[in-house]
Motif scaffolding. Structure first.
Motif, short mmCIF file in Angstrom:
data_model
loop_
_atom_site.label_atom_id
_atom_site.label_comp_id
_atom_site.label_asym_id
_atom_site.label_seq_id
_atom_site.Cartn_x
_atom_site.Cartn_y
_atom_site.Cartn_z
N LEU A 273 15.36 60.09 20.39
CA LEU A 273 16.20 61.24 20.05
C LEU A 273 17.44 60.80 19.28
O LEU A 273 17.85 61.46 18.31
N ILE A 274 18.05 59.70 19.68
CA ILE A 274 19.22 59.20 18.96
C ILE A 274 18.84 58.77 17.55
O ILE A 274 19.56 59.08 16.59
N TYR A 275 17.71 58.09 17.41
CA TYR A 275 17.26 57.68 16.07
C TYR A 275 17.05 58.91 15.18
O TYR A 275 17.40 58.91 13.99
N SER A 276 16.49 59.97 15.77
CA SER A 276 16.20 61.17 14.96
C SER A 276 17.50 61.83 14.48
O SER A 276 17.52 62.45 13.41
N LEU A 277 18.59 61.70 15.25
CA LEU A 277 19.87 62.26 14.82
C LEU A 277 20.41 61.54 13.60
O LEU A 277 21.23 62.10 12.85
N LEU A 278 19.97 60.30 13.40
CA LEU A 278 20.45 59.51 12.27
C LEU A 278 19.57 59.67 11.03
O LEU A 278 19.89 59.12 9.97
N LEU B 176 23.62 66.90 23.72
CA LEU B 176 22.38 66.15 23.88
C LEU B 176 22.67 64.66 24.05
O LEU B 176 22.06 63.98 24.89
N ILE B 177 23.62 64.14 23.27
CA ILE B 177 24.00 62.73 23.40
C ILE B 177 24.53 62.46 24.81
O ILE B 177 24.18 61.46 25.46
N GLU B 178 25.40 63.36 25.30
CA GLU B 178 25.95 63.20 26.65
C GLU B 178 24.85 63.24 27.69
O GLU B 178 24.89 62.50 28.68
N LEU B 179 23.86 64.09 27.48
CA LEU B 179 22.75 64.21 28.42
C LEU B 179 21.89 62.94 28.45
O LEU B 179 21.33 62.58 29.49
N ALA B 180 21.80 62.26 27.31
CA ALA B 180 20.95 61.07 27.21
C ALA B 180 21.64 59.80 27.69
O ALA B 180 20.98 58.77 27.87
N LEU B 181 22.95 59.84 27.91
CA LEU B 181 23.69 58.62 28.25
C LEU B 181 23.20 57.93 29.52
O LEU B 181 23.10 56.70 29.55
N PRO B 182 22.91 58.64 30.63
CA PRO B 182 22.42 57.92 31.81
C PRO B 182 21.16 57.12 31.53
O PRO B 182 21.01 55.98 32.00
N ALA B 183 20.22 57.68 30.76
CA ALA B 183 19.00 56.94 30.44
C ALA B 183 19.31 55.74 29.56
O ALA B 183 18.73 54.66 29.73
N LEU B 184 20.25 55.90 28.62
CA LEU B 184 20.60 54.79 27.73
C LEU B 184 21.36 53.69 28.48
O LEU B 184 21.24 52.52 28.16
N ARG B 185 22.15 54.08 29.49
CA ARG B 185 22.88 53.08 30.27
C ARG B 185 21.94 52.26 31.15
O ARG B 185 22.30 51.16 31.59
N SER B 186 20.76 52.77 31.41
CA SER B 186 19.81 52.04 32.25
C SER B 186 19.10 50.92 31.49
O SER B 186 18.36 50.13 32.08
N LEU B 187 19.33 50.82 30.17
CA LEU B 187 18.71 49.76 29.37
C LEU B 187 19.26 48.40 29.80
O LEU B 187 20.44 48.27 30.14
N SER B 188 18.41 47.40 29.75
CA SER B 188 18.87 46.04 30.01
C SER B 188 19.75 45.57 28.85
O SER B 188 19.83 46.24 27.81
N LEU C 224 20.66 47.34 17.20
CA LEU C 224 20.12 46.82 15.93
C LEU C 224 19.35 47.90 15.19
O LEU C 224 19.49 48.06 13.96
N CYS C 225 18.54 48.67 15.92
CA CYS C 225 17.76 49.73 15.27
C CYS C 225 18.66 50.81 14.68
O CYS C 225 18.40 51.32 13.57
N MET C 226 19.72 51.17 15.40
CA MET C 226 20.67 52.15 14.85
C MET C 226 21.30 51.62 13.57
O MET C 226 21.46 52.37 12.58
N PHE D 142 29.26 61.13 10.10
CA PHE D 142 28.50 61.43 11.30
C PHE D 142 27.84 60.17 11.85
O PHE D 142 27.82 59.95 13.07
N GLU D 143 27.26 59.36 10.97
CA GLU D 143 26.63 58.13 11.42
C GLU D 143 27.64 57.22 12.11
O GLU D 143 27.36 56.65 13.17
N TRP D 144 28.83 57.11 11.52
CA TRP D 144 29.87 56.27 12.13
C TRP D 144 30.28 56.83 13.50
O TRP D 144 30.42 56.08 14.47
N THR D 145 30.46 58.14 13.56
CA THR D 145 30.90 58.77 14.81
C THR D 145 29.87 58.58 15.91
O THR D 145 30.21 58.23 17.05
N LEU D 146 28.60 58.82 15.59
CA LEU D 146 27.53 58.67 16.58
C LEU D 146 27.46 57.22 17.07
O LEU D 146 27.35 56.96 18.28
N TYR D 147 27.52 56.28 16.15
CA TYR D 147 27.45 54.86 16.51
C TYR D 147 28.61 54.46 17.41
O TYR D 147 28.43 53.79 18.43
N GLN D 148 29.83 54.89 17.05
CA GLN D 148 31.01 54.54 17.84
C GLN D 148 30.98 55.21 19.21
O GLN D 148 31.38 54.62 20.22
#
Length: 659
Positions: A438-443, A488-500, A509-511, A524-530
């Motif tokens: 989902l994050i990749y698709s936003l970019l 949507l980004i806020e909703l996805a944060l718990p799943a993203l924080r679970s990454l090793s 790297l993919c972003m 927008f790309e800078w804001t999302l990344y930051q």
């Protein structure tokens, strides 16, 4: 108390607590010196027929070298013990939750109880403008909860099984709103620091206990004239008593601070939900429950000041209680309470369960779509109906004024936002592989040629499962309404924080590959990344000790970026900067280079170090910048809130005039 005053108050209270703890350490040094002096004097008198404990004899055993040595030793033990505990807690609230036996709730759980509490936490987070925290369940029958962490990006909510079984949804909202108050007002960070400081003082007592246990392997009194074993025994007992005495006074400080903050958090919960009976009835149920709020976890006493209710049985005095009396708390939020703890006849059967059942439904299949270019349509934006709104300057002012103090309007807006998000996308945001997609698709670019170029670059480095998920969700995501992107980004944060650590590095790297594919970095790309970097990158910004006048260049750069985001006309850009300048204690230059996104990143890192009471002026300037024309575009509102989040200022949703 507004958000920034509360943050400043918590920061100043931390300083006062450090002073009080220093005084406690000095007292420990004095008492330890006295104990060692007595021990040395007794050992020096071993050859004497009688032991002389006169003041003159004691004074003769005291020396500057001894006092200095003891001071260094005690300071070293306390400081190293505190640093050791701090290193243990460096991962934030997760460490506390796991130490208490908590289990992180699977974001796509089918358990109705767990689904319900996740829904409540997500609503509260989006309504308050904070990243959605991870939720841990403690398999205990008592009714209790806690918030733990240093900052919003490492915060967790812990809750007992008894809480989610015995409370209605309104009561759960009251409890969770109470915990969010601790997160927003700086109490959470203060509580974590207290744990480290108290542990440092407790170390002395633990050393004394170790010394006493070592005496089991030593024969005390080897001869008439050998009393060294007794001396070591006495020294160990003295050190243990000294350590626990220090902890006793430390706990007094902790309890006094905790009690006062509990009253404030109860009041904030009422303001948030506009429902005094929610938190009030939750407190009544604690009083009527057989287990009350007491936890069985072995480390409950160490974290007692974090809990919603009294987590451990209080000692001989209310002075040691970490929470105010239950009846006092209930009376403050429900003055008409009859004073009786009555058990509900319906037990745990009075929740609305439809929402939980809906959220636990099976996600639609991901589909084995080809890895080639998906069919990205250009239909109407997803979720536009419920989110269509007119935002004006009043919208931005309301958001700033309610930071840290969201109310029912923001909770309603959060519910509307979650309802507007497609169900399939919400489910995907809870799964680590799909959340990355989902994050990749936003970019991805709206331009088909550029999008193909981005997908080709990503396909070379992305995980196959994540790339397939991107192909599946990409078309729907490209049609997503702009106002739904940040939630949507806020909703996805718990799943993203679970990454090793390795997975998070690969995600980053993919972003970067997607952002660099077109040879330039959009705002927008800078804001999302930051935004993602600040929430899952575990990067610190340093102490908040800078004033606004120290950061004129950084303010200029940030405000110019905001001014150019909403229009291209130089006259309009100049008007936006003039509007922003009216809120600042200095003038803004006419032009500044905004093409260097690295310079913008460094500027934002410096701006995050603003003192709490200096941040409102910057936010007001940002608000003036985007609403100078009298109307705020959705993209400007999204950028405004994202920038506020990056600056560690949780901004509630902007409300339309109709709201």
């Amino acid at each position: 108390m507004d958000f920034f005053t509360a943050q400043d108050h918590a920061r100043r209270k931390t300083g006062r607590l450090v002073v009080l703890m220093v005084l406690a350490v000095l007292a420990l040094i004095a008492v330890t010196t006295l104990a060692i002096t007595i021990a040395l004097h007794l050992m020096g008198e071993q050859s004497a027929t009688q032991t002389n404990l006169s003041a003159q004899g004691m004074w003769s055993a005291l020396s500057i070298e001894l006092v200095t040595g003891v001071a260094i030793a005690v300071l070293a033990v306390v400081v190293l013990g505190g640093l050791f505990k701090r290193s243990q807690l460096r991962r934030g609230g997760r460490v506390v939750a796991e130490a208490l036996g908590g289990r992180e709730i699977n974001l796509n759980t089918r358990d109705a109880d767990e689904r319900r509490i996740l829904n409540v936490v997500e609503e509260m987070a989006i309504a308050s403008g904070t990243p959605v925290p991870s939720v841990y369940v403690l398999e205990e029958e008592s009714i209790n909860a806690f918030a733990a962490g240093y900052q919003t990006n490492d915060a967790v909510i812990g809750i007992t099984r008894g809480t989610i079984r015995n409370l209605t949804r309104d009561e759960l909202q009251g409890v969770v709103a109470h915990e969010f108050s601790h997160i927003l007002h700086g109490d959470m960070r203060l509580n974590m620091r207290l744990i480290s400081i108290l542990h440092g003082i407790l170390i002395i007592g633990l050393l004394g206990g170790t010394l006493l246990r070592s005496m089991r392997f030593r024969r005390v009194g080897g001869g008439k004239r050998d009393n060294s074993g007794a001396v070591v025994l006495a020294l160990g007992a003295a050190l243990m008593l000294i350590g626990y005495a220090g902890t006793f006074f430390g706990n007094l400080i902790k309890s006094a601070v905790s009690r006062q903050r509990e009253y404030l958090a109860d009041a904030s919960a009422v303001q948030f939900t506009r429902n005094p009976k929610g938190i009030g009835n939750a407190l009544v149920k604690i009083g009527s429950h057989s287990q009350g709020s007491h936890l069985q976890a072995t480390q409950a006493a160490e974290f007692s000041h974090l809990f919603f209710g009294q987590g451990v049985r209080q000692g001989f005095s209310q002075m040691m209680a970490t929470h105010p009396p239950l009846k006092d708390r209930i009376k403050r939020v429900m003055p008409d309470w009859n004073g009786r703890f009555e058990v509900s006849v319906n037990g745990n059967q009075n929740w609305p369960s439809q929402q939980a059942e809906n959220d636990a439904t099976e996600p639609e299949g991901n589909g084995e779509r080809s890895e080639a270019e998906p069919r990205f349509g250009s239909g109407t934006a997803t979720g536009t109906g419920a989110m269509a709104a007119v935002l004006t300057g009043a919208s931005a002012q309301t958001a700033i004024n309610t930071m840290g103090q969201p109310d029912q309007r923001h909770l309603n807006q959060a519910r509307a936002t979650l309802d507007a998000l497609p169900e399939r996308i919400k489910i995907a945001a809870h799964e680590p592989h799909a959340a990355r997609a989902l994050i990749y698709s936003l970019l991805l670019s709206q331009d088909k040629t550029m999008r193909q170029h981005q997908l080709k670059a990503l396909h070379q480095v992305a995980l196959p499962d994540v790339y397939r998920a991107l192909m599946d969700y990409g078309p729907e995501m490209l049609r997503l309404d702009v106002q739904l992107r940040l939630p949507l980004i806020e909703l996805a944060l718990p799943a993203l924080r679970s990454l090793s650590v390795e997975q998070a590095q690969h995600f980053r790297l993919c972003m970067e590959r997607l952002i660099e594919a077109d040879g330039q970095v959009s705002l927008f790309e800078w804001t999302l990344y930051q935004l993602l970097l600040s929430n899952i990158g575990q990067q610190g910004s340093g102490p908040a000790n800078l004033k606004l006048n120290d950061l004129q260049r950084e303010c200029q750069l940030l405000l110019t970026v905001l001014a150019t985001a909403g229009q291209d006309d130089p006259v309009e850009i100049s008007a936006a900067l003039n509007a922003a300048e009216s809120e600042l204690p200095f003038s803004l230059r006419a032009t500044v280079d905004i093409s260097d996104m690295r310079a913008l990143s460094l500027a934002v890192e410096r701006l995050r170090r603003l003192k709490p009471l200096h941040k409102p002026a910057l936010l007001q300037a940002m608000a003036r910048c985007i609403e100078h024309s009298g109307r705020i575009l959705p993209a400007e509102a999204e950028l405004f809130r994202a920038m506020a989040d990056i600056l560690d200022c949780p901004m509630p949703p902007l409300l339309s005039d109709e709201a």
